[in-house]
Write a protein that holds these residues in place. Structure first.
Motif, short mmCIF file in Angstrom:
data_model
loop_
_atom_site.label_atom_id
_atom_site.label_comp_id
_atom_site.label_asym_id
_atom_site.label_seq_id
_atom_site.Cartn_x
_atom_site.Cartn_y
_atom_site.Cartn_z
N MET A 43 0.85 -1.20 0.00
CA MET A 43 0.00 0.00 0.00
C MET A 43 0.87 1.24 0.00
SD MET A 43 -2.90 1.11 2.79
CE MET A 43 -3.95 -0.26 2.38
N SER A 44 0.51 2.23 -0.78
CA SER A 44 1.30 3.46 -0.86
C SER A 44 1.14 4.28 0.40
CB SER A 44 0.85 4.29 -2.05
OG SER A 44 -0.46 4.79 -1.83
N GLU A 45 2.12 5.23 0.62
CA GLU A 45 2.07 6.10 1.79
C GLU A 45 0.80 6.93 1.76
OE1 GLU A 45 5.73 4.75 3.39
OE2 GLU A 45 3.95 5.70 4.15
N SER A 46 0.43 7.46 0.58
CA SER A 46 -0.76 8.29 0.51
C SER A 46 -2.01 7.50 0.85
CB SER A 46 -0.90 8.93 -0.88
OG SER A 46 -0.97 7.92 -1.87
N ALA A 47 -2.03 6.22 0.47
CA ALA A 47 -3.18 5.39 0.80
C ALA A 47 -3.27 5.18 2.30
CB ALA A 47 -3.08 4.05 0.08
N GLU A 48 -2.11 5.10 2.95
CA GLU A 48 -2.12 4.96 4.40
C GLU A 48 -2.75 6.18 5.05
OE1 GLU A 48 2.03 2.39 4.60
OE2 GLU A 48 1.70 4.04 5.97
N ILE A 49 -2.45 7.35 4.52
CA ILE A 49 -3.02 8.56 5.08
C ILE A 49 -4.53 8.56 4.92
CG2 ILE A 49 -3.03 11.09 4.90
CD1 ILE A 49 -0.19 10.81 3.80
N LEU A 50 -5.00 8.09 3.81
CA LEU A 50 -6.43 8.07 3.56
C LEU A 50 -7.14 6.98 4.35
CD1 LEU A 50 -6.38 8.60 -0.30
CD2 LEU A 50 -6.93 10.29 1.45
N SER A 51 -6.37 6.04 4.90
CA SER A 51 -6.96 4.97 5.69
C SER A 51 -6.29 4.90 7.05
CB SER A 51 -6.81 3.62 4.96
OG SER A 51 -7.36 3.69 3.67
N PRO A 52 -6.46 5.90 7.89
CA PRO A 52 -5.74 5.98 9.16
C PRO A 52 -6.12 4.88 10.14
CG PRO A 52 -7.42 7.68 9.06
CD PRO A 52 -7.34 7.06 7.71
N ALA A 53 -7.22 4.19 9.88
CA ALA A 53 -7.60 3.13 10.81
C ALA A 53 -6.71 1.90 10.67
CB ALA A 53 -9.05 2.73 10.58
N ARG A 54 -5.99 1.82 9.55
CA ARG A 54 -5.12 0.67 9.32
C ARG A 54 -4.04 0.61 10.40
NH1 ARG A 54 -0.30 0.08 6.04
NH2 ARG A 54 0.03 -2.11 5.52
N ARG A 55 -3.77 -0.54 10.92
CA ARG A 55 -2.79 -0.71 11.98
C ARG A 55 -1.62 -1.54 11.46
NH1 ARG A 55 -5.47 2.74 13.13
NH2 ARG A 55 -6.93 2.98 14.84
N GLY A 56 -0.52 -1.56 12.23
CA GLY A 56 0.63 -2.36 11.87
C GLY A 56 1.87 -1.52 11.81
N PRO A 57 3.05 -2.15 11.75
CA PRO A 57 4.32 -1.42 11.82
C PRO A 57 4.55 -0.48 10.66
CG PRO A 57 4.67 -3.74 11.23
CD PRO A 57 3.24 -3.61 11.65
N LYS A 58 3.87 -0.69 9.52
CA LYS A 58 4.08 0.17 8.35
C LYS A 58 3.12 1.36 8.31
CE LYS A 58 7.40 -2.26 6.51
NZ LYS A 58 8.78 -1.70 6.40
N SER A 59 2.10 1.33 9.13
CA SER A 59 1.10 2.39 9.10
C SER A 59 1.66 3.69 9.65
CB SER A 59 -0.12 1.97 9.92
OG SER A 59 -1.05 3.02 10.00
N LEU A 60 1.15 4.81 9.15
CA LEU A 60 1.52 6.11 9.71
C LEU A 60 0.91 6.31 11.08
CD1 LEU A 60 1.22 8.64 6.73
CD2 LEU A 60 3.27 7.56 7.65
#
Length: 318
Positions: free
Chosen positions: A1-18
């Motif tokens: 998943m791209s960094e921008s996608a992580e921003i748009l999905s802040p509920a995502r958890r895990g070591p790579k999440s923002l």
């Protein structure tokens, strides 16, 4: 998943999440209180000073507490814990964590994770407080300035500490200091009042010290620090090459203890000294130098003239 996608999905958890979660509502309300209440104190400061309630004792206490807590944020939270600009023996390490906490800018794990994330995505999507995230039109820049200066603090999403501050998470001392942020916030407001009351031997002395050396000092330090996030990414010189828009803004140099030499810092983030050109006062760097002289710190990363020459854009570094 791209960094921008992580921003748009802040509920995502895990070591790579923002993000690693959301600030609990009681804590979030407390953030609002510590933004609003000291600011109201600053607004009240002018009429109070004009009519009554400001003494030389208040000035001395406010200046003293400002210097200690500002250096706690700049030397401690920023140059030491975030960027490893020098190494410190345990007593100094703990002292810097306490002084940084007394600045009331957030618990140490949150602060360090936010700032490392800022450098990882400086002035791009993912940066928690860039003024350039909304475009370059006048309206977008006004919105961006507000976001960079204060708005980002009111976001409940918490930066992922596992990703951006794993070293501090693994340090038991720092986990304890993180939990002590609340009690130390009480100390930073009450201790000046106690000092003012004892020195003046009056309740009025305690009250005015609480106002000036507590509330007004905290909000002044807040806005100086936040100005590095906002002003120092919009206005000023850019003598060194960076991937972002970080600038040097000399009017803030002394009040920020050298943090306003922000362009060099983004060009070479681990440097112990940010003001490297002639006339650039950097009080934080001088304090680190003193720590080395006393034997409390070691292995500071001082500027290398050859390195500075390579990253200089259009000036000759003395």
């Amino acid at each position: 998943m791209s960094e921008s996608a992580e921003i748009l999905s802040p509920a995502r958890r895990g070591p790579k999440s923002l993000f690693s979660g959301r600030r609990p509502l009681p804590a979030h309300i407390t953030v609002y209180l510590f933004v609003i209440v000291p600011f109201l104190a600053l607004v009240a400061a002018v009429p109070v000073a004009w009519g009554w309630g400001l003494t030389w004792l208040d000035v001395a206490l406010a200046v003293g507490w400002y210097v200690v807590t500002c250096l706690g944020a700049t030397v401690g939270y920023h140059r030491y814990f975030t960027h490893g600009s020098f190494k410190a023996h345990r007593p100094l390490r703990l002292g810097l964590a306490v002084a940084g906490s007394l600045a009331v800018q957030g618990p140490i794990l949150h602060w360090v994770a936010d700032h490392r994330r800022h450098h990882a995505f400086a002035d791009k999507e993912g940066d928690p407080h860039s003024p350039w995230l909304f475009g370059t039109s006048p309206a977008a820049l006004v919105r961006g300035f507000w976001h960079a200066h204060l708005g980002w603090i009111l976001d409940r999403n918490l930066t992922n500490q596992e990703r951006f501050a794993p070293d501090l998470l693994a340090d038991r001392d720092m986990r304890v200091m993180h939990k002590l942020f609340g009690p130390l916030t009480i100390v930073t407001l009450i201790a000046p009042a106690v000092m003012g009351g004892l020195i003046s031997w009056s309740w009025l002395g305690a009250l005015t010290a609480f106002f000036w050396a507590g509330l007004v000092r905290v909000t002044l330090l807040h806005h100086v620090t936040w100005s590095v996030n906002s002003v120092c990414h919009m206005i000023g010189e850019r003598p060194f090459a960076t991937r972002d828009k970080a600038t040097n803004f000399w009017p803030l140099a002394v009040l920020s203890m050298g943090e306003a030499w922000h362009n060099l810092h983004h060009a070479d983030p681990t440097q112990a000294r940010h003001g490297v050109r002639r006339g650039e006062v950097d009080i934080s760097a001088r304090v680190i130098w003193l720590f080395e002289k006393f034997g409390w710190a070691y292995d500071a990363k001082w500027p290398d003239p050859e390195r500075l020459g390579r990253i200089a854009r259009f000036t000759t570094v003395p």
